[in-house]
Enzyme design. Structure first.
Site, PDB file in Angstrom:
ATOM      1  N   LYS A  13      28.680  31.169  38.112  1.00  0.00           N
ATOM      2  CA  LYS A  13      27.569  31.919  37.990  1.00  0.00           C
ATOM      3  C   LYS A  13      27.867  32.979  36.945  1.00  0.00           C
ATOM      4  CE  LYS A  13      29.908  35.989  39.288  1.00  0.00           C
ATOM      5  NZ  LYS A  13      30.359  36.786  38.425  1.00  0.00           N
ATOM      6  N   PRO A  96      36.860  28.021  34.601  1.00  0.00           N
ATOM      7  CA  PRO A  96      38.156  28.761  34.183  1.00  0.00           C
ATOM      8  C   PRO A  96      38.383  30.020  35.334  1.00  0.00           C
ATOM      9  CG  PRO A  96      36.737  28.694  32.284  1.00  0.00           C
ATOM     10  CD  PRO A  96      35.798  28.103  33.439  1.00  0.00           C
ATOM     11  N   ALA A  98      39.860  33.485  37.189  1.00  0.00           N
ATOM     12  CA  ALA A  98      39.947  34.998  36.579  1.00  0.00           C
ATOM     13  C   ALA A  98      39.077  35.100  35.290  1.00  0.00           C
ATOM     14  CB  ALA A  98      41.441  35.142  36.828  1.00  0.00           C
ATOM     15  N   ALA A  99      37.950  34.471  35.345  1.00  0.00           N
ATOM     16  CA  ALA A  99      37.148  34.719  33.893  1.00  0.00           C
ATOM     17  C   ALA A  99      35.823  35.372  34.038  1.00  0.00           C
ATOM     18  CB  ALA A  99      36.887  33.400  33.485  1.00  0.00           C
ATOM     19  N   GLY A 100      35.536  36.082  35.301  1.00  0.00           N
ATOM     20  CA  GLY A 100      34.139  36.564  35.465  1.00  0.00           C
ATOM     21  C   GLY A 100      33.184  35.391  36.150  1.00  0.00           C
ATOM     22  N   LEU A 101      33.444  34.270  36.207  1.00  0.00           N
ATOM     23  CA  LEU A 101      32.352  33.263  36.471  1.00  0.00           C
ATOM     24  C   LEU A 101      32.287  32.924  37.934  1.00  0.00           C
ATOM     25  CD1 LEU A 101      33.605  31.103  33.601  1.00  0.00           C
ATOM     26  CD2 LEU A 101      31.467  32.162  33.599  1.00  0.00           C
ATOM     27  N   GLY A 103      34.211  31.414  40.075  1.00  0.00           N
ATOM     28  CA  GLY A 103      34.750  29.935  40.564  1.00  0.00           C
ATOM     29  C   GLY A 103      35.511  29.942  41.690  1.00  0.00           C
ATOM     30  N   GLY A 104      36.230  30.796  42.022  1.00  0.00           N
ATOM     31  CA  GLY A 104      37.065  31.002  43.128  1.00  0.00           C
ATOM     32  C   GLY A 104      36.037  31.155  44.467  1.00  0.00           C
ATOM     33  N   SER A 105      35.094  32.103  44.336  1.00  0.00           N
ATOM     34  CA  SER A 105      33.990  32.482  45.248  1.00  0.00           C
ATOM     35  C   SER A 105      33.167  31.133  45.544  1.00  0.00           C
ATOM     36  CB  SER A 105      33.078  33.386  44.708  1.00  0.00           C
ATOM     37  OG  SER A 105      33.842  34.795  44.732  1.00  0.00           O
ATOM     38  N   ASP A 138      31.265  37.670  45.746  1.00  0.00           N
ATOM     39  CA  ASP A 138      30.320  36.678  45.311  1.00  0.00           C
ATOM     40  C   ASP A 138      30.034  35.535  46.369  1.00  0.00           C
ATOM     41  OD1 ASP A 138      30.238  37.921  42.711  1.00  0.00           O
ATOM     42  OD2 ASP A 138      31.850  37.057  41.868  1.00  0.00           O
TER      43      ASP A 138
END
Ligand code: C5P
Length: 296
Positions: A13, A96, A98-101, A103-105, A138
């Site tokens: 996101k 990527p 821990a990039a503010g995107l 991904g983990g969420s 997120d």
């Protein structure tokens, strides 16, 4: 009959609007955000197994210790809710970390959606959302069903918006991380420690067209991350010079993104960024969240 294997794409996101409001007694800040899912996606494949969660992570993206992986945590939470069972999860990473995107969420949300299907939909949407907000801010957005949504508080209050036609997006990683906690600390220091509502921000906005959305696009973390990670600022400038409609830091950084008008060629921006050694991903905003695919 329930499926024996499911596969779900887990999109990244970007926050087209991200305002950090007051710090709550919990220590977390209340947020106001316009979330938009994009076609840079991880993939989660889940099979039933005897007991517990066996997680493998591929795709060459560094994601940190496995016990902290949000997809694994989501799977263990799900199994506790349904009273046991087991799964094998293969997570293929492209987003990527821990990039503010997000991904983990997104991986966690895809895992919850996939497991619910795999187990014959035992948990209600409300139960999934409640579990989601306890695992990460997120995740509710990625469970919410719409690729465009306004979110408040820590992301658990959501208003789904009608999706907009897909437009090109470039995501750029500056090669450095900005831990979320540090981004909040620096923003707070930049503000002098206290959040004071700014007058003049109240306006009628139209989020039913890209033109309207571009008119409100703003991220409070943008100056913080650009000051701390100068290459993030350079990437934003290269995106703007290459024709981006809007370019800014993604979430709490340190990656950045540019949104381009429909039909625009992103080639010039990609060439500028590539010449400067940046990792660049080309994708589009999503018009729908990916479906859970079943096999067997
Ligand atoms: O969500 P996460 O635990 O990764 O956040 C890391 C840190 O960022 C938190 O411990 C908190 O200090 C800060 N944070 C915040 N407000 C939020 C999200 C995170 O202050 N809404």
């Amino acid at each position: 009959m329930s499926a024996s294997v499911v596969e779900v794409d887990a999109p990244a996101k970007v926050n087209l609007l991200l305002r950090v409001l007051a710090r709550e007694s919990s220590g977390y800040h209340s947020l106001e955000s316009l979330f938009c899912a994009i076609g840079l996606m991880d993939r989660v494949r889940i099979e039933r197994a005897a007991e517990g969660v066996a997680l493998t992570v591929g795709g060459g993206v560094e994601t940190g210790p496995e016990h902290q992986n949000l997809a694994g945590r989501a799977a263990r939470w799900f199994l506790r809710q349904v009273g046991g069972g087991g799964v094998r999860i293969a997570l293929h990473k492209r987003i990527p970390a821990a990039a503010g995107l997000g991904g983990g969420s997104s991986d966690a949300a895809a895992t919850l959606r996939g497991m619910n299907r795999l187990f014959g939909d035992p948990l209600s949407e409300e139960a999934l959302l409640q579990g989601a907000i306890e695992m990460g801010s997120d995740i509710p957005f990625f469970l919410g069903g719409s690729p465009l949504a306004l979110g408040w508080s820590r992301g658990e209050r959501l208003l789904a918006l009608p999706p907009l036609p897909a437009v090109p997006v470039l995501v750029v990683h500056p090669g450095e991380a900005m831990p979320t906690g540090l981004a909040f600390e620096r923003l707070s220091a930049m503000r002098g420690g206290e959040y004071r509502p700014r007058a003049g921000r109240l306006r009628l906005v139209d989020l039913s067209s890209w033109e309207g959305v571009m008119g409100v696009a703003e991220n409070d973390f943008d100056p913080v991350v650009r000051a701390g990670v100068p290459r993030a600022g350079r990437a934003v400038e290269a995106l703007r010079a290459g024709g981006a409609w809007v370019a800014m830091v993604a979430g709490s950084g340190a990656s950045v993104f540019g949104v381009f008008p429909a039909g625009d060629d992103t080639g010039e921006a990609e060439a500028r960024l590539g010449a400067d050694g940046f990792a660049v991903w080309r994708c589009r905003t999503l018009e729908a969240m990916p479906e859970v695919r079943t096999e067997g």
